[in-house]
Design a protein around this motif. Sequence first.
Motif, PDB file in Angstrom:
ATOM      1  N   LYS A 171       0.826  -1.202   0.000  1.00  0.00           N
ATOM      2  CA  LYS A 171       0.000   0.000   0.000  1.00  0.00           C
ATOM      3  C   LYS A 171       0.862   1.254   0.000  1.00  0.00           C
ATOM      4  CE  LYS A 171      -4.082   2.008   2.195  1.00  0.00           C
ATOM      5  NZ  LYS A 171      -5.077   1.885   3.284  1.00  0.00           N
ATOM      6  N   ASN A 172       1.971   1.203   0.721  1.00  0.00           N
ATOM      7  CA  ASN A 172       2.906   2.330   0.748  1.00  0.00           C
ATOM      8  C   ASN A 172       3.461   2.590  -0.646  1.00  0.00           C
ATOM      9  OD1 ASN A 172       4.527   4.283   2.395  1.00  0.00           O
ATOM     10  ND2 ASN A 172       6.235   3.056   1.618  1.00  0.00           N
ATOM     11  N   ASP A 173       3.831   1.515  -1.354  1.00  0.00           N
ATOM     12  CA  ASP A 173       4.344   1.653  -2.723  1.00  0.00           C
ATOM     13  C   ASP A 173       3.279   2.205  -3.657  1.00  0.00           C
ATOM     14  OD1 ASP A 173       6.648   0.579  -1.737  1.00  0.00           O
ATOM     15  OD2 ASP A 173       6.388  -1.403  -2.640  1.00  0.00           O
ATOM     16  N   SER A 174       2.063   1.701  -3.512  1.00  0.00           N
ATOM     17  CA  SER A 174       0.981   2.131  -4.388  1.00  0.00           C
ATOM     18  C   SER A 174       0.671   3.617  -4.225  1.00  0.00           C
ATOM     19  CB  SER A 174      -0.271   1.299  -4.095  1.00  0.00           C
ATOM     20  OG  SER A 174      -1.344   1.717  -4.895  1.00  0.00           O
ATOM     21  N   ILE A 175       0.620   4.077  -2.988  1.00  0.00           N
ATOM     22  CA  ILE A 175       0.339   5.496  -2.738  1.00  0.00           C
ATOM     23  C   ILE A 175       1.470   6.366  -3.281  1.00  0.00           C
ATOM     24  CG2 ILE A 175       0.017   7.239  -0.934  1.00  0.00           C
ATOM     25  CD1 ILE A 175      -1.341   5.085   0.756  1.00  0.00           C
ATOM     26  N   TYR A 176       2.721   5.893  -3.118  1.00  0.00           N
ATOM     27  CA  TYR A 176       3.867   6.649  -3.636  1.00  0.00           C
ATOM     28  C   TYR A 176       3.771   6.804  -5.153  1.00  0.00           C
ATOM     29  CZ  TYR A 176       8.533   7.415  -5.488  1.00  0.00           C
ATOM     30  OH  TYR A 176       9.590   7.884  -6.214  1.00  0.00           O
ATOM     31  N   GLN A 177       3.442   5.721  -5.860  1.00  0.00           N
ATOM     32  CA  GLN A 177       3.355   5.775  -7.319  1.00  0.00           C
ATOM     33  C   GLN A 177       2.286   6.766  -7.776  1.00  0.00           C
ATOM     34  OE1 GLN A 177       5.391   4.489  -9.416  1.00  0.00           O
ATOM     35  NE2 GLN A 177       6.562   3.233  -7.979  1.00  0.00           N
ATOM     36  N   VAL A 178       1.157   6.790  -7.072  1.00  0.00           N
ATOM     37  CA  VAL A 178       0.076   7.706  -7.440  1.00  0.00           C
ATOM     38  C   VAL A 178       0.511   9.155  -7.234  1.00  0.00           C
ATOM     39  CG1 VAL A 178      -2.253   8.484  -6.834  1.00  0.00           C
ATOM     40  CG2 VAL A 178      -1.752   6.029  -6.995  1.00  0.00           C
ATOM     41  N   LYS A 179       1.114   9.437  -6.082  1.00  0.00           N
ATOM     42  CA  LYS A 179       1.549  10.809  -5.786  1.00  0.00           C
ATOM     43  C   LYS A 179       2.668  11.255  -6.723  1.00  0.00           C
ATOM     44  CE  LYS A 179       0.218  10.960  -0.894  1.00  0.00           C
ATOM     45  NZ  LYS A 179      -0.616  12.180  -1.036  1.00  0.00           N
ATOM     46  N   ALA A 180       3.596  10.331  -7.058  1.00  0.00           N
ATOM     47  CA  ALA A 180       4.683  10.677  -7.976  1.00  0.00           C
ATOM     48  C   ALA A 180       4.142  10.987  -9.368  1.00  0.00           C
ATOM     49  CB  ALA A 180       5.689   9.530  -8.038  1.00  0.00           C
ATOM     50  N   ARG A 181       3.134  10.241  -9.794  1.00  0.00           N
ATOM     51  CA  ARG A 181       2.526  10.499 -11.102  1.00  0.00           C
ATOM     52  C   ARG A 181       1.853  11.870 -11.119  1.00  0.00           C
ATOM     53  NH1 ARG A 181      -0.892   6.703 -11.030  1.00  0.00           N
ATOM     54  NH2 ARG A 181       0.613   5.098 -11.618  1.00  0.00           N
ATOM     55  N   GLU A 182       1.217  12.225 -10.023  1.00  0.00           N
ATOM     56  CA  GLU A 182       0.564  13.537  -9.942  1.00  0.00           C
ATOM     57  C   GLU A 182       1.594  14.668 -10.052  1.00  0.00           C
ATOM     58  OE1 GLU A 182      -1.514  13.446  -6.271  1.00  0.00           O
ATOM     59  OE2 GLU A 182      -3.185  12.220  -7.033  1.00  0.00           O
ATOM     60  N   ILE A 183       2.763  14.476  -9.430  1.00  0.00           N
ATOM     61  CA  ILE A 183       3.805  15.502  -9.500  1.00  0.00           C
ATOM     62  C   ILE A 183       4.361  15.605 -10.916  1.00  0.00           C
ATOM     63  CG2 ILE A 183       6.132  16.105  -8.714  1.00  0.00           C
ATOM     64  CD1 ILE A 183       5.418  14.868  -6.015  1.00  0.00           C
ATOM     65  N   ARG A 184       4.613  14.461 -11.559  1.00  0.00           N
ATOM     66  CA  ARG A 184       5.165  14.481 -12.918  1.00  0.00           C
ATOM     67  C   ARG A 184       4.222  15.160 -13.903  1.00  0.00           C
ATOM     68  NH1 ARG A 184       6.891   9.116 -11.483  1.00  0.00           N
ATOM     69  NH2 ARG A 184       5.001   8.263 -12.443  1.00  0.00           N
ATOM     70  N   ASN A 185       2.925  15.073 -13.649  1.00  0.00           N
ATOM     71  CA  ASN A 185       1.940  15.649 -14.562  1.00  0.00           C
ATOM     72  C   ASN A 185       1.367  16.976 -14.071  1.00  0.00           C
ATOM     73  OD1 ASN A 185       2.235  13.363 -16.170  1.00  0.00           O
ATOM     74  ND2 ASN A 185       0.569  12.266 -15.160  1.00  0.00           N
ATOM     75  N   ASP A 186       2.002  17.575 -13.074  1.00  0.00           N
ATOM     76  CA  ASP A 186       1.531  18.841 -12.520  1.00  0.00           C
ATOM     77  C   ASP A 186       1.862  19.980 -13.481  1.00  0.00           C
ATOM     78  OD1 ASP A 186       0.784  21.006 -11.045  1.00  0.00           O
ATOM     79  OD2 ASP A 186       1.959  20.508  -9.260  1.00  0.00           O
ATOM     80  N   SER A 187       0.835  20.546 -14.082  1.00  0.00           N
ATOM     81  CA  SER A 187       1.037  21.594 -15.084  1.00  0.00           C
ATOM     82  C   SER A 187       1.498  22.917 -14.476  1.00  0.00           C
ATOM     83  CB  SER A 187      -0.258  21.820 -15.882  1.00  0.00           C
ATOM     84  OG  SER A 187      -1.314  22.198 -15.014  1.00  0.00           O
TER      85      SER A 187
END
Length: 246
Positions: free
Chosen positions: A174-190
């Motif tokens: 679950k820790n890994d899954s949440i990290y991946q979601v948050k990292a994706r949000e940062i990479r796509n932050d306009s």
Amino acid sequence: MAQIEQSDGGKKKKGAQKKMSIHVDFTPMVDMNMLLITFFMLCTTMIKSQTLQITLPTNEKVEQQDMNKAKESEAITLIVTTERNEKGEIKRDENGNPLNIVYYFEGQPMIVDDDNDGVAEDSNLQKETFQGNDGSIQRGIRKILHNRNKQVLEKIDVLKKQWRNKEFAPNKDKNDSIYQVKAREIRNDSTLTRPVVVIKATPEASWESLIGALDEMQINQISRYQIDNINHTDSMMIEAYTRRHK
């Protein structure tokens, strides 16, 4: 168990050889196999498959009126190639690594043609190589891309510290899954300054050079990139750079 059965076969002549048949009972063997299978199933620890996490290009739409702005302020073009000898064989350094080169320019291509003869004398093309880090210091084309995507990388570094400390969840998955979601949000932050990378390859480029460029996208957390074909302008810029730096 194995059993030997003697067959009478009715009346036989004196001195005739008696026929015997051997019967093997495999029931105990089947029982033993089932016990072994049950034992291994109960004692085996199932390991979760380890897969490579790939940062895929974002599918965000860029409006037409923002295209020119993106090209000028955010775009960076990489042209990968490989040095070869007269026979077309890949040149290698003293460690046996192929001599892969990365030409790059930021924004739009700019060509200097003072004589107006269609031959470029200079351009905004620059040359780098693929290099690993020297400790925590980036080198080569990695340094260029790191600086262009610095805002994203700084936020992801903070996120990584939280992930290592399991601040998102005590459970590893679950820790890994949440990290991946948050990292994706940062990479796509306009709202963050992020580069748009165009990757091109010359006819001399090896597959390793193209893979190396894609690796740099993952290492530098760049989500907006694409692979394109090299054009005549790109070739002119490389020729001008080669003549100027002989």
